[in-house]
Design a protein around this motif. Structure first.
Motif, PDB file in Angstrom:
ATOM      1  N   ALA A   1       9.863   5.100  -1.243  1.00 31.15           N
ATOM      2  CA  ALA A   1       9.021   4.203  -0.131  1.00 31.15           C
ATOM      3  C   ALA A   1       7.424   4.649  -1.259  1.00 31.15           C
ATOM      4  O   ALA A   1       6.915   3.585  -1.337  1.00 31.15           O
ATOM      5  N   ALA A   2       7.112   5.828  -1.294  1.00 32.44           N
ATOM      6  CA  ALA A   2       5.728   5.897  -2.187  1.00 32.44           C
ATOM      7  C   ALA A   2       5.512   5.508  -2.805  1.00 32.44           C
ATOM      8  O   ALA A   2       4.339   5.640  -3.089  1.00 32.44           O
ATOM      9  N   LYS A   3       6.547   5.451  -3.713  1.00 35.61           N
ATOM     10  CA  LYS A   3       6.150   5.500  -5.285  1.00 35.61           C
ATOM     11  C   LYS A   3       6.154   3.440  -5.040  1.00 35.61           C
ATOM     12  O   LYS A   3       4.930   3.558  -6.195  1.00 35.61           O
ATOM     13  N   ASN A   4       6.829   2.619  -4.455  1.00 27.16           N
ATOM     14  CA  ASN A   4       6.750   1.831  -4.116  1.00 27.16           C
ATOM     15  C   ASN A   4       5.173   1.032  -3.608  1.00 27.16           C
ATOM     16  O   ASN A   4       4.190   0.596  -4.380  1.00 27.16           O
ATOM     17  N   ASN A   5       4.978   2.017  -2.217  1.00 24.03           N
ATOM     18  CA  ASN A   5       3.683   1.993  -1.924  1.00 24.03           C
ATOM     19  C   ASN A   5       2.536   2.255  -3.264  1.00 24.03           C
ATOM     20  O   ASN A   5       1.589   1.505  -3.544  1.00 24.03           O
ATOM     21  N   LEU A   6       2.255   2.941  -4.333  1.00 20.20           N
ATOM     22  CA  LEU A   6       1.810   3.536  -4.814  1.00 20.20           C
ATOM     23  C   LEU A   6       1.523   1.931  -5.967  1.00 20.20           C
ATOM     24  O   LEU A   6       0.508   2.555  -6.601  1.00 20.20           O
ATOM     25  N   GLU A   7       3.001   1.738  -6.490  1.00 18.52           N
ATOM     26  CA  GLU A   7       2.983   0.958  -6.720  1.00 18.52           C
ATOM     27  C   GLU A   7       1.750  -0.614  -6.328  1.00 18.52           C
ATOM     28  O   GLU A   7       0.875  -1.277  -7.344  1.00 18.52           O
ATOM     29  N   LEU A   8       2.091  -0.541  -5.798  1.00 19.40           N
ATOM     30  CA  LEU A   8       1.011  -1.952  -4.675  1.00 19.40           C
ATOM     31  C   LEU A   8       0.216  -1.551  -4.486  1.00 19.40           C
ATOM     32  O   LEU A   8      -0.563  -2.234  -5.397  1.00 19.40           O
ATOM     33  N   VAL A   9      -0.579  -0.458  -4.509  1.00 19.62           N
ATOM     34  CA  VAL A   9      -1.990  -0.175  -4.510  1.00 19.62           C
ATOM     35  C   VAL A   9      -2.898  -0.326  -5.934  1.00 19.62           C
ATOM     36  O   VAL A   9      -3.481  -0.564  -5.695  1.00 19.62           O
ATOM     37  N   LYS A  24      -1.429  -2.305  -8.234  1.00 20.38           N
ATOM     38  CA  LYS A  24      -1.188  -3.596  -8.579  1.00 20.38           C
ATOM     39  C   LYS A  24      -2.292  -4.201  -7.911  1.00 20.38           C
ATOM     40  O   LYS A  24      -3.795  -5.044  -8.684  1.00 20.38           O
ATOM     41  N   PHE A  25      -3.218  -4.207  -6.753  1.00 19.44           N
ATOM     42  CA  PHE A  25      -4.123  -4.373  -6.142  1.00 19.44           C
ATOM     43  C   PHE A  25      -5.477  -4.155  -6.455  1.00 19.44           C
ATOM     44  O   PHE A  25      -6.472  -5.185  -6.969  1.00 19.44           O
ATOM     45  N   MET A  26      -5.266  -2.500  -6.721  1.00 16.98           N
ATOM     46  CA  MET A  26      -6.224  -2.069  -7.630  1.00 16.98           C
ATOM     47  C   MET A  26      -6.763  -2.475  -9.518  1.00 16.98           C
ATOM     48  O   MET A  26      -7.999  -3.081  -9.873  1.00 16.98           O
ATOM     49  N   ASP A  27      -5.603  -3.256 -10.383  1.00 19.57           N
ATOM     50  CA  ASP A  27      -5.443  -3.990 -11.153  1.00 19.57           C
ATOM     51  C   ASP A  27      -6.329  -5.052 -10.887  1.00 19.57           C
ATOM     52  O   ASP A  27      -6.725  -5.748 -12.342  1.00 19.57           O
ATOM     53  N   ASN A  28      -5.799  -5.525  -9.726  1.00 23.58           N
ATOM     54  CA  ASN A  28      -6.415  -6.686  -9.816  1.00 23.58           C
ATOM     55  C   ASN A  28      -7.522  -7.224  -8.796  1.00 23.58           C
ATOM     56  O   ASN A  28      -7.120  -8.389  -7.799  1.00 23.58           O
ATOM     57  N   VAL A  74      -1.417 -13.424   0.109  1.00 21.33           N
ATOM     58  CA  VAL A  74      -1.901 -12.613   0.255  1.00 21.33           C
ATOM     59  C   VAL A  74      -2.652 -12.747  -0.806  1.00 21.33           C
ATOM     60  O   VAL A  74      -3.373 -13.156  -1.427  1.00 21.33           O
ATOM     61  N   LEU A  75      -4.339 -13.026   0.611  1.00 20.91           N
ATOM     62  CA  LEU A  75      -5.592 -12.382   0.581  1.00 20.91           C
ATOM     63  C   LEU A  75      -5.978 -11.485  -0.402  1.00 20.91           C
ATOM     64  O   LEU A  75      -5.459 -10.010  -0.161  1.00 20.91           O
ATOM     65  N   PRO A  76      -6.996 -11.474  -1.063  1.00 25.19           N
ATOM     66  CA  PRO A  76      -7.685 -10.481  -1.978  1.00 25.19           C
ATOM     67  C   PRO A  76      -7.491  -9.037  -1.403  1.00 25.19           C
ATOM     68  O   PRO A  76      -8.062  -9.373   0.389  1.00 25.19           O
ATOM     69  N   VAL A  77      -7.023  -7.852  -1.615  1.00 26.26           N
ATOM     70  CA  VAL A  77      -6.668  -6.705  -1.015  1.00 26.26           C
ATOM     71  C   VAL A  77      -7.528  -5.917  -1.474  1.00 26.26           C
ATOM     72  O   VAL A  77      -8.418  -5.606  -2.399  1.00 26.26           O
ATOM     73  N   LYS A  78      -8.723  -5.530  -0.162  1.00 22.45           N
ATOM     74  CA  LYS A  78      -9.763  -3.873  -0.551  1.00 22.45           C
ATOM     75  C   LYS A  78      -9.494  -2.835   0.455  1.00 22.45           C
ATOM     76  O   LYS A  78      -9.820  -1.663   0.031  1.00 22.45           O
ATOM     77  N   LYS A  79      -9.062  -3.038   1.341  1.00 25.23           N
ATOM     78  CA  LYS A  79      -7.682  -1.645   2.632  1.00 25.23           C
ATOM     79  C   LYS A  79      -7.129  -2.457   2.938  1.00 25.23           C
ATOM     80  O   LYS A  79      -6.139  -3.160   2.614  1.00 25.23           O
ATOM     81  N   VAL A  80      -6.124  -0.622   2.695  1.00 19.97           N
ATOM     82  CA  VAL A  80      -4.562  -0.905   3.047  1.00 19.97           C
ATOM     83  C   VAL A  80      -4.200  -0.160   4.158  1.00 19.97           C
ATOM     84  O   VAL A  80      -5.251   0.849   4.575  1.00 19.97           O
ATOM     85  N   ASP A  99      -6.320   3.627   8.093  1.00 18.01           N
ATOM     86  CA  ASP A  99      -7.222   2.457   6.892  1.00 18.01           C
ATOM     87  C   ASP A  99      -7.574   3.335   6.287  1.00 18.01           C
ATOM     88  O   ASP A  99      -8.800   4.396   6.413  1.00 18.01           O
ATOM     89  N   PHE A 100      -7.535   2.470   4.550  1.00 18.09           N
ATOM     90  CA  PHE A 100      -7.506   3.283   3.436  1.00 18.09           C
ATOM     91  C   PHE A 100      -8.388   2.508   2.876  1.00 18.09           C
ATOM     92  O   PHE A 100      -7.740   1.467   2.701  1.00 18.09           O
ATOM     93  N   ASP A 101      -9.819   2.439   2.199  1.00 18.08           N
ATOM     94  CA  ASP A 101     -10.193   2.106   0.548  1.00 18.08           C
ATOM     95  C   ASP A 101      -9.219   2.297  -0.035  1.00 18.08           C
ATOM     96  O   ASP A 101      -8.009   2.928   0.022  1.00 18.08           O
ATOM     97  N   LEU A 102      -9.003   1.153  -1.554  1.00 18.52           N
ATOM     98  CA  LEU A 102      -8.251   1.459  -2.104  1.00 18.52           C
ATOM     99  C   LEU A 102      -7.389   2.451  -3.066  1.00 18.52           C
ATOM    100  O   LEU A 102      -6.601   3.555  -3.534  1.00 18.52           O
ATOM    101  N   LEU A 103      -9.279   3.072  -3.668  1.00 17.33           N
ATOM    102  CA  LEU A 103      -8.839   4.230  -4.392  1.00 17.33           C
ATOM    103  C   LEU A 103      -8.936   5.893  -3.192  1.00 17.33           C
ATOM    104  O   LEU A 103      -8.163   6.464  -3.414  1.00 17.33           O
ATOM    105  N   GLU A 104      -9.008   5.525  -1.353  1.00 14.83           N
ATOM    106  CA  GLU A 104      -8.415   6.685  -1.228  1.00 14.83           C
ATOM    107  C   GLU A 104      -7.021   6.831  -0.624  1.00 14.83           C
ATOM    108  O   GLU A 104      -6.534   7.287  -0.796  1.00 14.83           O
TER     109      GLU A 104
END
Length: 198
Positions: free
Chosen positions: A78-86, A88-92, A113-119, A130-135
């Motif tokens: 699950a953590a690896k899937n979350n990292l891939e998703l984050v 993806k949001f950072m790269d786009n 899904v609208l542009p993501v800045k926080k998850v 809540d975290f910004d994408l880098l955090e």
């Protein structure tokens, strides 16, 4: 993306042989001397009974560790899937995504899904933050590193427990053989008292 996982090492054991407090099984060397210890009353059956208890304890602990390891591996996936998703949001940045979301069991719907800045990430049993994408990326990497260490520790202890089970199995084989040899000698000698293993 997951290259950092290869650098995660098993925490040092120090002078211990396992991460959990697992007593080490000892091979029985000289059977007669071992059985002659006061706690066994020179009875091979008492000794066998104790070895069976050890066998059950080691086996039960190994089964528990296997269940724990399965939970760790599930969390790691699950953590690896979350990292891939984050990632993806950072790269786009600024891009919308189409995603299939489960509305109810067996019912899915495509959503935008609208542009993501926080998850929002789960950081504890009942705590989300809540975290910004880098955090979020850093937090997930730390979580993955911790889970990999836990996996390595559990795998080590499961292997150690298997060694202990093997040792007990060898002890039981030696004790059974000793008991049968004693019985045979008693029968050949014409004695009828089989209550003692000596």
């Amino acid at each position: 993306m997951f290259q950092f996982m290869k650098n995660v090492e098993k925490p040092p054991l120090g002078d211990r042989k396992s991460y959990m407090p697992i007593p080490e099984a000892k091979l029985i060397g000289e059977v007669e001397r071992y059985i002659a210890q006061p706690e066994f009353f020179s009875d091979v059956q008492v000794t066998i009974k104790l070895q069976r208890i050890f066998y059950l304890q080691y086996s039960e602990l190994a089964a528990k560790l296997e269940v724990d390891l399965t939970a760790i591996l599930t969390r790691l996936d699950a953590a690896k899937n979350n990292l891939e998703l984050v990632k993806k949001f950072m790269d786009n940045p600024g891009e919308e995504f189409q995603s299939l979301v489960q509305v109810t069991r067996g019912v899915f719907r495509w959503v935008t899904v609208l542009p993501v800045k926080k998850v929002t990430l789960q950081v504890g049993t009942a705590l989300q933050m809540d975290f910004d994408l880098l955090e979020a990326e850093e937090f997930i990497k730390k979580d993955i590193t911790s889970l990999v260490k836990q996996r390595l520790q559990h795998e080590h202890d499961i292997d150690f427990l298997q060694d202990q089970v093997n040792t007990i199995e060898m002890n039981l084989a030696v004790l059974y053989k000793h008991g049968l040899d004693k019985e045979k000698r008693v029968m050949e000698g014409g004695f009828t008292d089989l209550s003692s293993g000596s």
